[in-house]
Design an enzyme around this catalytic site. Structure first.
Site, PDB file in Angstrom:
ATOM      1  N   GLY A 180      14.130   6.130  43.288  1.00  0.00           N
ATOM      2  CA  GLY A 180      14.997   5.065  43.779  1.00  0.00           C
ATOM      3  C   GLY A 180      14.759   4.559  45.177  1.00  0.00           C
TER       4      GLY A 180
ATOM      5  N   GLU B  74      11.319  11.795  41.744  1.00  0.00           N
ATOM      6  CA  GLU B  74      10.756  10.911  40.705  1.00  0.00           C
ATOM      7  C   GLU B  74      10.608   9.488  41.208  1.00  0.00           C
ATOM      8  OE1 GLU B  74      13.672  11.092  37.609  1.00  0.00           O
ATOM      9  OE2 GLU B  74      13.606  13.275  37.528  1.00  0.00           O
TER      10      GLU B  74
ATOM     11  N   ARG C   7       8.687   3.105  42.459  1.00  0.00           N
ATOM     12  CA  ARG C   7       8.493   1.905  43.274  1.00  0.00           C
ATOM     13  C   ARG C   7       7.933   2.234  44.659  1.00  0.00           C
ATOM     14  NH1 ARG C   7      11.721  -2.748  42.559  1.00  0.00           N
ATOM     15  NH2 ARG C   7      13.200  -1.362  41.531  1.00  0.00           N
TER      16      ARG C   7
ATOM     17  N   ARG D 284       9.586 -10.168  37.449  1.00  0.00           N
ATOM     18  CA  ARG D 284      10.717  -9.751  38.292  1.00  0.00           C
ATOM     19  C   ARG D 284      11.540 -10.917  38.859  1.00  0.00           C
ATOM     20  NH1 ARG D 284      10.712  -7.088  42.316  1.00  0.00           N
ATOM     21  NH2 ARG D 284      12.353  -5.660  41.717  1.00  0.00           N
TER      22      ARG D 284
ATOM     23  N   CYS E 224       6.251 -22.930  29.679  1.00  0.00           N
ATOM     24  CA  CYS E 224       7.147 -24.038  29.342  1.00  0.00           C
ATOM     25  C   CYS E 224       8.616 -23.645  29.357  1.00  0.00           C
ATOM     26  CB  CYS E 224       6.765 -24.579  27.986  1.00  0.00           C
ATOM     27  SG  CYS E 224       5.039 -25.051  27.962  1.00  0.00           S
ATOM     28  N   GLU E 225       9.105 -23.210  30.466  1.00  0.00           N
ATOM     29  CA  GLU E 225      10.551 -23.057  30.655  1.00  0.00           C
ATOM     30  C   GLU E 225      10.857 -22.979  32.148  1.00  0.00           C
ATOM     31  OE1 GLU E 225      12.417 -19.059  29.799  1.00  0.00           O
ATOM     32  OE2 GLU E 225      10.736 -18.949  28.416  1.00  0.00           O
TER      33      GLU E 225
HETATM   34  N1  LLP Z   1      13.786   8.327  37.430  1.00  0.00           N
HETATM   35  C1  LLP Z   1      14.509   7.706  36.471  1.00  0.00           C
HETATM   36  C2  LLP Z   1      15.304   8.527  35.568  1.00  0.00           C
HETATM   37  C3  LLP Z   1      14.495   6.305  36.356  1.00  0.00           C
HETATM   38  O1  LLP Z   1      15.236   5.717  35.420  1.00  0.00           O
HETATM   39  C4  LLP Z   1      13.710   5.539  37.250  1.00  0.00           C
HETATM   40  C5  LLP Z   1      13.659   4.071  37.168  1.00  0.00           C
HETATM   41  C6  LLP Z   1      12.959   6.218  38.214  1.00  0.00           C
HETATM   42  C7  LLP Z   1      13.025   7.606  38.284  1.00  0.00           C
HETATM   43  C8  LLP Z   1      12.087   5.501  39.205  1.00  0.00           C
HETATM   44  O2  LLP Z   1      12.818   4.660  40.039  1.00  0.00           O
HETATM   45  P1  LLP Z   1      12.115   4.016  41.313  1.00  0.00           P
HETATM   46  O3  LLP Z   1      11.715   5.118  42.234  1.00  0.00           O
HETATM   47  O4  LLP Z   1      10.945   3.250  40.842  1.00  0.00           O
HETATM   48  O5  LLP Z   1      13.149   3.127  41.885  1.00  0.00           O
HETATM   49  N2  LLP Z   1      12.114  -2.803  36.426  1.00  0.00           N
HETATM   50  C9  LLP Z   1      12.986  -2.674  37.561  1.00  0.00           C
HETATM   51  C10 LLP Z   1      13.186  -1.227  37.977  1.00  0.00           C
HETATM   52  C11 LLP Z   1      13.718  -0.346  36.870  1.00  0.00           C
HETATM   53  C12 LLP Z   1      13.865   1.104  37.262  1.00  0.00           C
HETATM   54  C13 LLP Z   1      14.217   1.944  36.095  1.00  0.00           C
HETATM   55  N3  LLP Z   1      14.297   3.362  36.335  1.00  0.00           N
HETATM   56  C14 LLP Z   1      12.448  -3.538  38.707  1.00  0.00           C
HETATM   57  O6  LLP Z   1      11.443  -4.229  38.535  1.00  0.00           O
HETATM   58  O7  LLP Z   1      13.057  -3.594  39.769  1.00  0.00           O
END
Ligand code: LLP
Length: 434
Positions: free
Chosen positions: A238, A288, A291, A327, A358-359
């Site tokens: 996160g 975990e 990003r 995004r 086309c949108e």
């Molecule tokens: N752990 C779990 C259980 C998760 O569901 C996620 C992300 C992560 C770790 C990794 O999160 P991060 O460190 O990447 O924030 N597609 C969206 C982001 C979706 C994140 C889903 N879960 C975007 O483009 O912003």
């Protein structure tokens, strides 16, 4: 901090001119910096250095095999969410033994595949899932390692579609029901309770929600350690990245110039606040992040098709579209867009930067100020290394973009642009239409 900057007038990734990559491999193309990924990994590791730490890179952010191998070489395990991702870990020559399997709907087939490959643990989201994992483990005659995901009911202050730690989300088990879930797990004879997990959301740019969640869950984690001798606590991912000032945030000077109360969250602050809360638990800590590890390590290169001047509105039409980078269309998210060749003698242009789909949703930026660029010139979408390629689609029968990995002055195509033949390989005209 990252390794995308202008050298002279030309935007480089590490020592490689992005124009050279576009010339060789065309556009749209994702370009990743191996050094930036390694820096991000090491910064995170260093700042939680006092802990027994395992970084499980959330590969959903970017699961290119070369990226996975790079993180595996650095010592990462993986946070994976499907049988497909598990097979990617194997295909990258990496280890499933230090990886965890998350997600609310794992199939029996996926559970079996993970058990056969010695997954470190399943992150379990519900009691029916405990029963399913127990059943599959029984069939294989093994004990399945599990951790239950706790939903700490903390507001991560992030986009509604990517917050996960509130009680209204589909994720995890509320803290007040978690003890009962562990008791249920303990009664299932093919399960082995190994840890506990939480994750509160994504793109979190202040430390408060992380601190609140850890403080809230820590007493329960201590109880679990006493009751079940758990060995780890995963605090999820996160950690957010800089989108708005993406280019400038590549340098340490930019960070130093930010007033303390407005500085986006850094791994230094994250580590400093969380390490003292986690250390007394005496458990292995899993992270975990997805990003944070790859987001600022990638750009999407695109070429200008046309500059369409309208009545009171300009449109910069580029050859990348919402299918390549969804995004902005999906989350209204901001990506900085810069010219690959910078020329201070050019006028500034205010334009909507759009793709050819086309949108109207195929819009990357509204009324964005950018140096005037014309047909055939290159632009780069910054901070596109996470949730870029992995969320791309073939909408409008546009093949998946290419991916290139840079390492110093070397670079290699790590995923070729998809061809029409590859796109349609599984399709056929049925006999009754012939
Ligand atoms: N752990 C779990 C259980 C998760 O569901 C996620 C992300 C992560 C770790 C990794 O999160 P991060 O460190 O990447 O924030 N597609 C969206 C982001 C979706 C994140 C889903 N879960 C975007 O483009 O912003």
């Amino acid at each position: 901090m990252h390794h995308f900057s202008y050298s002279g007038h030309d935007l480089h990734c590490e020592s490689v001119d992005l124009a050279a990559i576009a010339k060789l491999y065309g556009t749209p193309t994702y370009v990743y910096s191996a050094a930036t990924m390694a820096d991000n990994f090491h910064r995170l590791q260093r700042n939680l250095g006092g802990l027994d730490l395992q970084i499980c890179y959330a590969m959903k952010a970017n699961s290119n095999l070369a990226v996975l191998r790079h993180f595996a070489n650095l010592g990462a395990g993986f946070d994976l969410v499907s049988g497909g991702e598990l097979r990617r870990v194997l295909a990258a020559g990496a280890n499933v033994r230090t990886s965890v399997f998350a997600g609310v709907g794992k199939t029996e087939g996926e559970i079996k595949l993970a058990l056969e490959n010695d997954i470190y643990a399943f992150h379990v989201e519900s009691e029916p899932e405990l029963a399913r994992i127990n059943h599959v483990a029984g069939q294989l005659g093994v004990k399945a390692p599990i951790a239950i995901r706790i939903n700490p009911d903390v507001d991560a202050n992030t986009h509604a579609k990517i917050t996960t730690g509130k009680s209204g989300n589909k994720f995890g088990i509320p803290l007040k029901h978690a003890a009962a879930a562990y008791e249920a797990a303990a009664k299932l004879k093919n399960l082995r309770i190994r840890g506990v997990q939480m994750h509160i959301g994504s793109q979190i740019t202040e430390v408060g929600p992380f601190v609140e969640a850890v403080k809230k869950v820590a007493p329960f984690v201590a109880e679990l350690k006493a009751a079940y001798a758990i060995e780890y606590f995963s605090i999820g991912g996160g950690l957010g990245i800089v989108y708005q000032d993406a280019l400038a945030s590549g340098s340490a000077a930019w960070w130093d110039a930010q007033p303390a109360d407005r500085r986006p969250l850094t791994p230094e602050a994250y580590g400093a606040e969380l390490t003292p809360l986690l250390a007394p638990l005496g458990l292995k800590v899993l992270l975990e992040h997805g990003r944070f590890m790859v987001g600022n390590a990638g750009v999407l290169l695109a070429r200008v098709e046309h500059l369409k001047r309208g009545a009171g509105k300009n449109f910069l039409i580029v050859d990348a579209a919402m299918n390549d980078l969804v995004r902005p269309a999906m989350y209204e998210s901001f990506h900085e867009i810069v010219p690959v060749h910078r020329d201070s003698s050019r006028r500034a242009l205010v334009a909507d930067i759009v793709g050819p789909i086309c949108e109207s949703g195929d819009c990357f930026a509204k009324d964005r100020k950018i140096q005037e660029v014309g047909e055939g010139e290159l632009v780069a979408f910054l901070s596109a290394g996470a949730y870029g390629y992995v969320m791309a689609s073939r909408y409008n029968t546009r093949g998946m973009p290419a991916e290139v990995l840079v390492n110093g002055s070397a670079f290699e195509l790590v995923n070729a642009r998809e061809t029409f033949e590859q796109m349609t390989a599984g399709e056929k005209i049925p006999a009754f239409l012939q």
